[in-house]
Design an enzyme around this catalytic site. Structure first.
Site, PDB file in Angstrom:
ATOM      1  CB  SER A 142     -22.284  33.572 -30.554  1.00  0.00           C
ATOM      2  OG  SER A 142     -23.231  32.903 -31.372  1.00  0.00           O
ATOM      3  CE1 TYR A 157     -26.032  34.358 -26.631  1.00  0.00           C
ATOM      4  CE2 TYR A 157     -26.093  34.067 -29.003  1.00  0.00           C
ATOM      5  CZ  TYR A 157     -25.628  33.676 -27.760  1.00  0.00           C
ATOM      6  OH  TYR A 157     -24.752  32.618 -27.648  1.00  0.00           O
TER       7      TYR A 157
HETATM    8  P1  NAD Z   1     -25.580  26.486 -20.945  1.00  0.00           P
HETATM    9  O1  NAD Z   1     -26.922  27.134 -20.813  1.00  0.00           O
HETATM   10  O2  NAD Z   1     -25.528  24.994 -21.049  1.00  0.00           O
HETATM   11  O3  NAD Z   1     -24.629  26.961 -19.761  1.00  0.00           O
HETATM   12  C1  NAD Z   1     -24.524  28.311 -19.372  1.00  0.00           C
HETATM   13  C2  NAD Z   1     -24.151  28.363 -17.916  1.00  0.00           C
HETATM   14  O4  NAD Z   1     -23.958  29.732 -17.524  1.00  0.00           O
HETATM   15  C3  NAD Z   1     -25.208  27.769 -16.970  1.00  0.00           C
HETATM   16  O5  NAD Z   1     -24.597  26.788 -16.143  1.00  0.00           O
HETATM   17  C4  NAD Z   1     -25.691  28.968 -16.167  1.00  0.00           C
HETATM   18  O6  NAD Z   1     -26.069  28.651 -14.833  1.00  0.00           O
HETATM   19  C5  NAD Z   1     -24.455  29.862 -16.208  1.00  0.00           C
HETATM   20  N1  NAD Z   1     -24.775  31.272 -15.922  1.00  0.00           N
HETATM   21  C6  NAD Z   1     -25.840  32.000 -16.373  1.00  0.00           C
HETATM   22  N2  NAD Z   1     -25.803  33.231 -15.860  1.00  0.00           N
HETATM   23  C7  NAD Z   1     -24.711  33.310 -15.056  1.00  0.00           C
HETATM   24  C8  NAD Z   1     -24.145  34.328 -14.244  1.00  0.00           C
HETATM   25  N3  NAD Z   1     -24.713  35.543 -14.146  1.00  0.00           N
HETATM   26  N4  NAD Z   1     -23.000  34.046 -13.558  1.00  0.00           N
HETATM   27  C9  NAD Z   1     -22.419  32.824 -13.641  1.00  0.00           C
HETATM   28  N5  NAD Z   1     -22.915  31.818 -14.395  1.00  0.00           N
HETATM   29  C10 NAD Z   1     -24.044  32.060 -15.093  1.00  0.00           C
HETATM   30  O7  NAD Z   1     -24.921  27.177 -22.232  1.00  0.00           O
HETATM   31  P2  NAD Z   1     -23.797  26.670 -23.279  1.00  0.00           P
HETATM   32  O8  NAD Z   1     -24.501  26.265 -24.534  1.00  0.00           O
HETATM   33  O9  NAD Z   1     -22.836  25.752 -22.634  1.00  0.00           O
HETATM   34  O10 NAD Z   1     -23.108  28.060 -23.621  1.00  0.00           O
HETATM   35  C11 NAD Z   1     -21.877  28.473 -23.075  1.00  0.00           C
HETATM   36  C12 NAD Z   1     -21.454  29.762 -23.751  1.00  0.00           C
HETATM   37  O11 NAD Z   1     -21.281  29.557 -25.166  1.00  0.00           O
HETATM   38  C13 NAD Z   1     -22.478  30.903 -23.619  1.00  0.00           C
HETATM   39  O12 NAD Z   1     -21.793  32.123 -23.452  1.00  0.00           O
HETATM   40  C14 NAD Z   1     -23.196  30.869 -24.949  1.00  0.00           C
HETATM   41  O13 NAD Z   1     -23.773  32.104 -25.264  1.00  0.00           O
HETATM   42  C15 NAD Z   1     -22.055  30.503 -25.886  1.00  0.00           C
HETATM   43  N6  NAD Z   1     -22.496  29.894 -27.148  1.00  0.00           N
HETATM   44  C16 NAD Z   1     -23.205  28.736 -27.174  1.00  0.00           C
HETATM   45  C17 NAD Z   1     -23.595  28.202 -28.388  1.00  0.00           C
HETATM   46  C18 NAD Z   1     -24.382  26.923 -28.503  1.00  0.00           C
HETATM   47  O14 NAD Z   1     -24.837  26.602 -29.616  1.00  0.00           O
HETATM   48  N7  NAD Z   1     -24.545  26.154 -27.440  1.00  0.00           N
HETATM   49  C19 NAD Z   1     -23.255  28.857 -29.584  1.00  0.00           C
HETATM   50  C20 NAD Z   1     -22.530  30.022 -29.517  1.00  0.00           C
HETATM   51  C21 NAD Z   1     -22.135  30.549 -28.301  1.00  0.00           C
END
Ligand code: NAD
Length: 251
Positions: A142, A157
């Site tokens: 991130s 985080y």
């Molecule tokens: P999201 O919340 O839409 O999806 C995350 C998914 O991970 C969910 O389906 C959840 O059920 C699953 N999950 C949680 N714990 C788990 C576990 N122990 N085992 C298996 N699955 C598990 O999130 P997103 O926005 O799609 O984010 C995806 C990735 O990108 C994450 O790692 C997040 O930190 C990273 N990220 C997101 C953003 C953003 O702005 N959306 C920015 C930077 C990084």
């Protein structure tokens, strides 16, 4: 022919309908990969897999913080697909806490999914990738790791995602002789359910003001980068951190 023709991919945390993992799974399927969606709930993982273009995709229940569960996922995927070419360590959770608010439980929850999960799921697929003498591991870090938070997630985080960067680079170094590449994506602010309904209009305006491109990212913006890193287009790219942030951090 798609860029991932003949390849198979495991994508963790890919059942979230508007999430980065699901968008990545869809793009990989459009490029002819067979995809295994792994998420906490078997039914949700199954319907997400059914929703992908093409056939032969599977959905599996798996908690990435559980080493045995990760091994079971790798075994099931190998039985279903016969090979493992790509792993996208996408599962992650976040919490908007200040430093002094972080409890031991908060620390464990956030660092375990991103950092321990990335380690365990990678350990689960590496023997097969080593046997194949090829593989691509793509880890979701991130912008929060690079600039010390500031969008939504708390310091735990940022630390977890910075840990993912270190792990990505160390894996790249150790696994390169086996033909396995390891890279990280550092998304900026992407509109998904991870922050849905949790940002006040003021917070959103402040975030947008800091993005030179003037918009939040789309899940497809991250999926495109994951496709590049997963495919042979990036055959000589390993240990890199690729920014997908609309210019919000230029360094
Ligand atoms: P999201 O919340 O839409 O999806 C995350 C998914 O991970 C969910 O389906 C959840 O059920 C699953 N999950 C949680 N714990 C788990 C576990 N122990 N085992 C298996 N699955 C598990 O999130 P997103 O926005 O799609 O984010 C995806 C990735 O990108 C994450 O790692 C997040 O930190 C990273 N990220 C997101 C953003 C953003 O702005 N959306 C920015 C930077 C990084």
């Amino acid at each position: 022919m798609g860029l991932l023709d003949g390849k198979t991919a495991i994508i963790t945390g890919a059942a979230s309908p508007r999430g980065l993992g699901k968008a990545t799974a869809r793009l990989f399927a459009e490029h002819d990969a067979r995809v295994a969606i792994v998420d906490l709930d078997a039914d949700q993982a199954g319907s997400a897999a059914d929703d992908l273009p093409g056939s032969g995709h599977i959905g599996l229940a798996g908690d990435v913080t559980d080493r045995d569960a990760c091994d079971a996922v790798a075994k099931a995927v190998l039985e279903a697909f016969g090979r493992i070419d790509i792993l996208v360590n996408n599962a992650g959770i976040t919490q908007p806490l200040k430093l002094m608010e972080i409890t031991p439980e908060n620390y464990d929850a956030v660092t375990d999914v991103s950092l321990r999960g990335t380690l365990y799921m990678s350990q689960a697929v590496i023997p097969q990738m080593r046997a194949q003498k090829s593989g691509s591991i793509v880890n979701l870090s991130s912008v929060s790791a690079q600039r010390g938070g500031g969008i939504f997630g708390g310091p735990h985080y940022s630390a977890a995602k910075a840990g993912v960067l270190g792990l990505t680079k160390a894996m790249a170094r150790e696994l390169a002789p086996d033909g396995i590449r390891s890279n990280a994506i550092c998304p900026g602010f992407i509109a998904t359910d991870i922050t849905a309904g949790k940002l006040t209009p003021e917070m959103k305006a402040q975030v947008l003001a800091g993005i030179p491109m003037g918009r939040a990212g789309e899940a497809s913006d991250v999926a495109g980068c994951a496709l590049f890193l997963a495919s042979d287009l990036s055959a000589y790219v390993t240990g890199s951190e690729v920014d997908v942030n609309g210019g919000s951090l230029i360094h």
